[in-house]
Design a protein around this motif. Structure first.
Motif, PDB file in Angstrom:
ATOM      1  N   GLU A 571      41.558  39.747  50.726  1.00  0.00           N
ATOM      2  CA  GLU A 571      40.551  39.281  49.774  1.00  0.00           C
ATOM      3  C   GLU A 571      39.720  40.466  49.296  1.00  0.00           C
ATOM      4  N   GLY A 572      39.648  40.636  48.011  1.00  0.00           N
ATOM      5  CA  GLY A 572      38.901  41.749  47.456  1.00  0.00           C
ATOM      6  C   GLY A 572      39.730  43.003  47.248  1.00  0.00           C
ATOM      7  N   ASP A 593      37.027  44.993  45.337  1.00  0.00           N
ATOM      8  CA  ASP A 593      35.785  44.306  44.993  1.00  0.00           C
ATOM      9  C   ASP A 593      34.741  44.715  46.025  1.00  0.00           C
ATOM     10  N   ARG A 596      32.370  42.022  47.281  1.00  0.00           N
ATOM     11  CA  ARG A 596      32.961  41.079  48.240  1.00  0.00           C
ATOM     12  C   ARG A 596      33.086  41.716  49.616  1.00  0.00           C
ATOM     13  N   ALA A 599      29.653  41.687  51.058  1.00  0.00           N
ATOM     14  CA  ALA A 599      29.251  40.331  51.409  1.00  0.00           C
ATOM     15  C   ALA A 599      29.936  39.850  52.679  1.00  0.00           C
ATOM     16  N   ALA A 600      31.156  40.363  52.923  1.00  0.00           N
ATOM     17  CA  ALA A 600      31.895  39.978  54.129  1.00  0.00           C
ATOM     18  C   ALA A 600      31.419  40.748  55.354  1.00  0.00           C
TER      19      ALA A 600
END
Length: 638
Positions: A571-572, A593, A596, A599-600
């Motif tokens: 993801e990202g 990203d 992202r 944020a993770a």
């Protein structure tokens, strides 16, 4: 680690962590085995760290991480030989993240990989038989011809059965149950129902029948759905009846479900496509020819080509010829020409071993499956170039009104069937143009793989994975050394712009210790990561967070995006390259990203490490506190 036996090392690691019973799961990233243990206390970390080939051991994020380095995929494969762990899902050489079509290609290619050699051999036998029949060497009614023809056709006819096995391994379901489902699809009475032309129903529900022999997508979809059903039944059925009720219910449900859903969907879609293209022939033959030439192999891939067969046979019966068949010759031979270009261009003996015989079967018998699934589709560009050639050649053939007066497989040996109707010269020109376009584009722009770019198991070879080998010296874009003269140093460029962090200050023990080699960390200020050197991509993590590149001089550079970002599972991250691809310094490796990642809860610091530092004279960071993408970051002395 050349002297290390990877299977032995995997066994020693397994024993050191408490055996298979203490192992819950296993994956790997670019440098380390990531194990999940039932009880961490049962692991003898000191013993594991002393194993030859193990760089370090660390525990983080609920994982027991054994740092191996570049050879971690080989140790992981060794783990798969001695345990139920270490299967192909732990890692992949191509990214599974990204657009849906690329992920679909990766899946289909992986499912076909184990049967490529038999597929290529059968296609070649079919080509030789076709040639023997065409030139009158053996009559098609001769018993010898009939027996050899059965041998050549069997794999293609019963293809769903073979794909059931490989798809079952891919989706982790019972392969014998999958074979039972596939067997039902090609069972003689089911085939007869599909050809009888009579209404068919199941428990009062109307069935739209199609021919599932030689089909690909229906069984893959069926086995994928089988996985969900099997897991549900295994979870909820009582143990006393689970073993026999699970396959019973799976087969009883999946066979009718496949016939009720896949059959109608494929049939209706193929009928719609074929009707539309047939209509276009009426007012714009060149456009219809271009569409047929471009997408015929795509239709075959999805099983949609069956919708054209009734129209072709009806045309032959009523007017004596079929316009739909002429564009197929450029379409098929363009793909075969792309295979020839790959065979000449690739440095991989394994890929060449599939491409060469597949090209012969494509040219002589019109059998492109071995080359499509083993060469063109996995490499993508040859497949696209074949489509381009087929489109142009198909348009030219259709403009001349070329048509076949017999139902034949599009190939060189089938050309006599096209001499009676339309402009045969334009068909030959269209075919030649299609071959030229596909060959030239693939030869110039197609990926030139290195010797290790194709895994042996990807072409069903029993041998272990090939090691990376140096490629011949070429002009060095970072040092200016001329071709044929070995450079004495290589400049490794910054893959991103941002502040520089000394490798010793990176919050990851494996990298900060220098165990993976010398290098630098850069805090990225942009979402594009570029190649720091010119060379060949020899490793791409499926999560898109790490890339290995080997220069022509033998310098191995690892670009690792973020700290522990493998946990994000892609993801990202979106990879822009594939394993075996030739790239130049500054080419796009991946897009990320950063928001992202932040944020993770992960650090996006991009690490650039020369993993074979020990084999080089020196790897020296240039001491900058901030780097602009493309600026020199490391000086490597060979």
């Amino acid at each position: 680690m050349a002297s290390v036996d990877y299977t032995t090392l995997a066994a020693d690691i397994l024993e050191g962590v408490g055996g298979e019973k203490n192992l819950v799961g296993a994956t790997h990233c670019a440098t380390r085995l990531r194990l999940r243990l039932r009880d961490d206390a049962k692991a003898d970390t000191a013993a594991v760290e002393k194993l030859p080939g193990v760089i370090a051991v660390m525990q983080a994020g609920g994982q027991y991480q054994v740092v191996i380095g570049n050879d971690v995929p080989l140790v992981f494969a060794g783990l798969g030989k001695i345990s139920r762990f270490g299967n192909e899902d732990g890692s992949d050489d191509a990214p599974t993240q990204g657009n849906l079509f690329n992920r679909f290609i990766e899946m289909v290619s992986a499912i076909f990989s184990p049967i490529l050699w038999p597929l290529a051999g059968s296609g070649l036998l079919k080509a030789f038989l076709s040639m023997a029949g065409t030139f009158g060497w053996v009559a098609p009614t001769n018993n010898t011809y009939v027996i050899l023809s059965a041998a050549a056709d069997a794999l293609f006819y019963f293809l769903p059965l073979f794909l059931a096995v490989t798809a079952a391994r891919r989706f982790k379901v019972n392969q014998f149950t999958s074979m039972a489902i596939a067997g039902a699809l090609v069972y003689p009475s089911i085939v007869a129902l599909g050809t009888a032309g009579q209404p068919v129903d199941f428990a009062g529900i109307p069935l739209v029948m199609m021919n599932y022999t030689s089909s690909v997508i229906p069984i893959i979809v069926a086995v994928w759905l089988q996985g969900y059903l099997e897991r549900f039944l295994l979870k909820f059925l009582p143990s006393a009846v689970r073993n026999f009720l699970t396959p019973l219910l799976t087969v009883a449900i999946m066979v009718p479900l496949t016939l009720l859903t896949v059959g109608p969907a494929t049939t209706l879609l193929s009928q719609g496509v074929s009707a539309g293209i047939t209509a276009i022939f009426g007012f714009a033959p060149w456009l219809a020819g271009a569409l047929m030439g471009a997408f015929w192999q795509v239709f075959v891939l999805f099983g949609l080509h069956w919708g054209f067969v009734p129209i072709m046979t009806n045309d032959l019966a009523t007017i004596g010829y079929s316009l739909l068949m002429a564009p197929l010759v450029p379409a098929v031979l363009a793909q075969a020409a792309a295979m020839v270009a790959v065979a000449l261009r690739t440095r991989s003996a394994a890929r060449r071993g599939v491409a060469a015989p597949a090209a012969i079967s494509g040219f002589l018998a019109g059998v492109t499956e071995p080359g499509i699934y083993g060469v063109n589709l996995p490499l993508k560009k040859p497949f696209y170039f074949g489509i381009a050639g087929g489109a142009v050649g198909g348009a030219i053939a259709a403009m001349g009104g070329s048509a076949s007066n017999a139902f034949v497989f599009a190939s060189l040996l089938a050309l006599p069937a096209f001499t009676a109707v339309g402009n045969f010269v334009l068909l030959l020109i269209g075919t030649a143009v299609a071959i030229l376009i596909a060959f030239v584009l693939t030869f110039i722009f197609g990926p030139r793989e290195t010797a290790d770019a194709v895994k042996d198991d990807a072409v069903a070879s029993p041998a272990a994975d090939a090691e990376t080998v140096p490629v011949p010296a070429a002009a060095d874009t970072t040092t200016g050394a001329p071709a044929g003269q070995r450079a004495t140093s290589v400049k490794v460029l910054a893959p991103v712009s941002g502040p520089v962090i000394a490798l010793a200050d990176v919050p990851d023990k494996v990298f900060s210790s220098g165990a993976m080699g010398a290098g630098v960390g850069i805090v990225p200020e942009e979402d594009a990561v570029h190649s720091p050197v010119s060379g060949t991509v020899h490793a791409v993590m499926k999560t898109g967070h790490a890339y290995g590149i080997k220069t022509d001089e033998g310098v191995e550079v690892l670009v690792h995006i973020g700290i522990d970002t493998v946990q994000m599972k892609g993801e990202g991250f979106e990879a822009a390259v594939t394993r075996g691809q030739r790239i130049e310094a500054g080419d796009l490796l991946a897009t990320i990203d950063r928001a992202r990642i932040q944020a993770a809860g992960y650090d996006a610091t991009t690490l650039m490490v020369v993993t074979n530092t020990r084999n080089l004279t020196a790897v020296v960071p240039l001491g900058e506190t901030r780097l602009t993408r493309g600026a020199p970051a490391l000086d490597v002395e060979l």
